[in-house]
Design a protein around this motif. Structure first.
Motif, mmCIF file in Angstrom:
data_model
loop_
_atom_site.group_PDB
_atom_site.id
_atom_site.type_symbol
_atom_site.label_atom_id
_atom_site.label_comp_id
_atom_site.label_asym_id
_atom_site.label_seq_id
_atom_site.Cartn_x
_atom_site.Cartn_y
_atom_site.Cartn_z
ATOM 1 N N PRO A 1 0.811 -1.225 0.000
ATOM 2 C CA PRO A 1 0.000 0.000 0.000
ATOM 3 C C PRO A 1 0.840 1.268 0.000
ATOM 4 N N GLU A 2 2.028 1.198 0.607
ATOM 5 C CA GLU A 2 2.883 2.381 0.673
ATOM 6 C C GLU A 2 3.667 2.620 -0.610
ATOM 7 N N THR A 3 3.927 1.565 -1.399
ATOM 8 C CA THR A 3 4.780 1.716 -2.583
ATOM 9 C C THR A 3 4.041 1.640 -3.909
ATOM 10 N N VAL A 4 2.780 1.175 -3.897
ATOM 11 C CA VAL A 4 2.113 0.864 -5.162
ATOM 12 C C VAL A 4 1.970 2.083 -6.067
ATOM 13 N N GLN A 5 1.732 3.261 -5.510
ATOM 14 C CA GLN A 5 1.584 4.444 -6.360
ATOM 15 C C GLN A 5 2.893 4.803 -7.041
ATOM 16 N N ASN A 6 4.010 4.635 -6.347
ATOM 17 C CA ASN A 6 5.310 4.881 -6.975
ATOM 18 C C ASN A 6 5.595 3.854 -8.065
ATOM 19 N N VAL A 7 5.170 2.605 -7.841
ATOM 20 C CA VAL A 7 5.346 1.573 -8.861
ATOM 21 C C VAL A 7 4.575 1.949 -10.123
ATOM 22 N N ILE A 8 3.319 2.361 -9.955
ATOM 23 C CA ILE A 8 2.500 2.734 -11.117
ATOM 24 C C ILE A 8 3.071 3.972 -11.789
ATOM 25 N N ASN B 1 -5.819 8.544 -1.654
ATOM 26 C CA ASN B 1 -5.238 8.726 -0.330
ATOM 27 C C ASN B 1 -4.626 7.398 0.098
ATOM 28 N N VAL B 2 -3.324 7.390 0.329
ATOM 29 C CA VAL B 2 -2.644 6.136 0.643
ATOM 30 C C VAL B 2 -3.245 5.463 1.873
ATOM 31 N N LYS B 3 -3.853 6.241 2.763
ATOM 32 C CA LYS B 3 -4.464 5.665 3.963
ATOM 33 C C LYS B 3 -5.697 4.826 3.635
ATOM 34 N N LEU B 4 -6.289 5.045 2.441
ATOM 35 C CA LEU B 4 -7.464 4.286 2.039
ATOM 36 C C LEU B 4 -7.100 2.986 1.323
ATOM 37 N N ILE B 5 -5.843 2.844 0.901
ATOM 38 C CA ILE B 5 -5.426 1.650 0.169
ATOM 39 C C ILE B 5 -5.295 0.487 1.149
ATOM 40 N N VAL C 1 -4.830 -2.768 -7.098
ATOM 41 C CA VAL C 1 -5.013 -1.866 -5.965
ATOM 42 C C VAL C 1 -6.473 -1.933 -5.530
ATOM 43 N N GLU C 2 -6.702 -2.016 -4.218
ATOM 44 C CA GLU C 2 -8.062 -1.979 -3.675
ATOM 45 C C GLU C 2 -8.108 -0.983 -2.528
ATOM 46 N N THR C 3 -9.223 -0.268 -2.421
ATOM 47 C CA THR C 3 -9.351 0.737 -1.365
ATOM 48 C C THR C 3 -10.464 0.381 -0.387
ATOM 49 N N ALA C 4 -10.406 1.019 0.773
ATOM 50 C CA ALA C 4 -11.504 0.943 1.731
ATOM 51 C C ALA C 4 -12.615 1.873 1.259
ATOM 52 N N GLU C 5 -13.739 1.890 1.962
ATOM 53 C CA GLU C 5 -14.845 2.765 1.585
ATOM 54 C C GLU C 5 -14.427 4.225 1.713
ATOM 55 N N ASN C 6 -14.785 5.010 0.688
ATOM 56 C CA ASN C 6 -14.525 6.444 0.752
ATOM 57 C C ASN C 6 -15.716 7.166 1.370
ATOM 58 N N GLU C 7 -15.710 8.504 1.282
ATOM 59 C CA GLU C 7 -16.779 9.273 1.920
ATOM 60 C C GLU C 7 -18.148 9.001 1.305
ATOM 61 N N LEU C 8 -18.175 8.448 0.087
ATOM 62 C CA LEU C 8 -19.437 8.104 -0.561
ATOM 63 C C LEU C 8 -19.870 6.673 -0.263
ATOM 64 N N GLY C 9 -19.042 5.953 0.486
ATOM 65 C CA GLY C 9 -19.358 4.566 0.801
ATOM 66 C C GLY C 9 -18.957 3.586 -0.280
ATOM 67 N N ASN C 10 -18.110 4.033 -1.220
ATOM 68 C CA ASN C 10 -17.693 3.175 -2.331
ATOM 69 C C ASN C 10 -16.314 2.571 -2.092
ATOM 70 N N ARG C 11 -16.172 1.301 -2.450
ATOM 71 C CA ARG C 11 -14.870 0.647 -2.492
ATOM 72 C C ARG C 11 -14.437 0.554 -3.955
ATOM 73 N N GLU C 12 -13.145 0.778 -4.222
ATOM 74 C CA GLU C 12 -12.652 0.813 -5.593
ATOM 75 C C GLU C 12 -11.554 -0.223 -5.797
ATOM 76 N N ARG C 13 -11.506 -0.762 -7.014
ATOM 77 C CA ARG C 13 -10.465 -1.703 -7.400
ATOM 78 C C ARG C 13 -9.912 -1.280 -8.754
ATOM 79 N N TYR C 14 -8.608 -1.415 -8.911
ATOM 80 C CA TYR C 14 -7.952 -1.007 -10.156
ATOM 81 C C TYR C 14 -6.928 -2.060 -10.567
ATOM 82 N N TRP C 15 -6.779 -2.233 -11.896
ATOM 83 C CA TRP C 15 -5.754 -3.108 -12.445
ATOM 84 C C TRP C 15 -4.987 -2.326 -13.521
#
Length: 258
Positions: free
Chosen positions: A69-76, A173-177, A193-207
């Motif tokens: 979770p801490e490095t994935v954004q730098n990898v992308i 937000n890295v804290k949501l990953i 990458v998968e996230t926790a629920e955001n302020e809208l209550g949505n969980r997101e996944r990305y490939w």
């Protein structure tokens, strides 16, 4: 007797060394390794050594990196330069219609030398055409002889395809990953990458594809309900020569060079 004491002393030292080494590294033998992927290093091909055939050698163009979770954004971010300048692909975007069913929009996308052409077929059969390039956006619908035009914004092309992009992943937000790794998606190796629920209550996944740096899959979930799913068919590179980006009146805005 002295020799015996010396032997015992040497053995005791060896035992102490073994215990110290095991204490430092032994736990790693029983701890699952963090997921790893192999990525092309961001280097200038001109700097690579050449093999006997005169082609750049690939041995120094790959690095092994961990995905957390801490490095994935730098990898992308490292993968962004891999994105092709000329390609064609078909993207399907499914969105919830609110009654438990999904409506699918199919986008055929051509991108070449800074120009993008999108042909979108909506669930009801309406076909929308968008061309963007040279700072302008042109849009019309099937059967139209005229079009609308405006100055191009940063997200116009993504909006035309109704898709998220790798930029959305970088903006998380890295804290949501909550989960990362690598897995196969539509036949391609991807950073996941998968996230926790955001302020809208949505969980997101990305490939994001390891081979070309493009976002090839995404999902949005609200509780147990799938709200959006985006999937990409394999990318074709480059766009065939002589493909034209043309307005309804026959005006050619861009021609793909061979």
């Amino acid at each position: 007797v002295a020799g015996s004491y010396r032997t015992i002393f040497v053995v005791l030292i060896a035992i102490v060394i073994v215990v110290a080494v095991f204490s430092s590294f032994g736990l790693n033998l029983f701890t699952p390794a963090a997921p790893e992927i192999t990525l092309p290093a961001v280097t200038d091909p001109a700097e690579d050594q050449e093999d006997q055939s005169g082609q750049p050698a690939d041995t120094d163009r790959y690095v092994r990196v961990e995905v957390t979770p801490e490095t994935v954004q730098n990898v992308i971010r490292t993968m962004v330069p891999l994105q092709p300048e000329s390609y064609f692909r078909t993207i399907t975007v499914e969105t919830s219609l609110g009654d438990g069913t999904m409506g699918a929009t199919v986008n055929r996308v051509w991108q070449d030398a800074g120009w993008t052409q999108v042909e979108s077929t909506w669930p009801g059969g309406t076909v929308e055409y968008t061309i963007a390039g040279d700072g302008m956006v042109y849009r019309w619908y099937g059967g139209d002889s005229t079009w609308t035009r405006w100055d191009q914004g940063e997200r116009d092309i993504n909006m035309a395809q109704r898709i998220p992009t790798y930029e959305d992943v970088l903006a998380l937000n890295v804290k949501l990953i909550t989960s990362t790794g690598y897995e196969e998606r539509n036949g391609e190796s991807c950073v996941y990458v998968e996230t926790a629920e955001n302020e809208l209550g949505n969980r997101e996944r990305y490939w994001v594809s390891v081979s070309n740096g493009l976002l090839i899959g995404a999902e949005t979930w609200c509780g147990d309900e799938l709200v959006m799913r985006m999937s990409s068919e394999p990318v074709e590179m480059p766009v065939p020569a002589d493909t034209t980006f043309t307005l309804p009146d026959g005006t050619v805005l861009h021609v793909v060079e061979g």
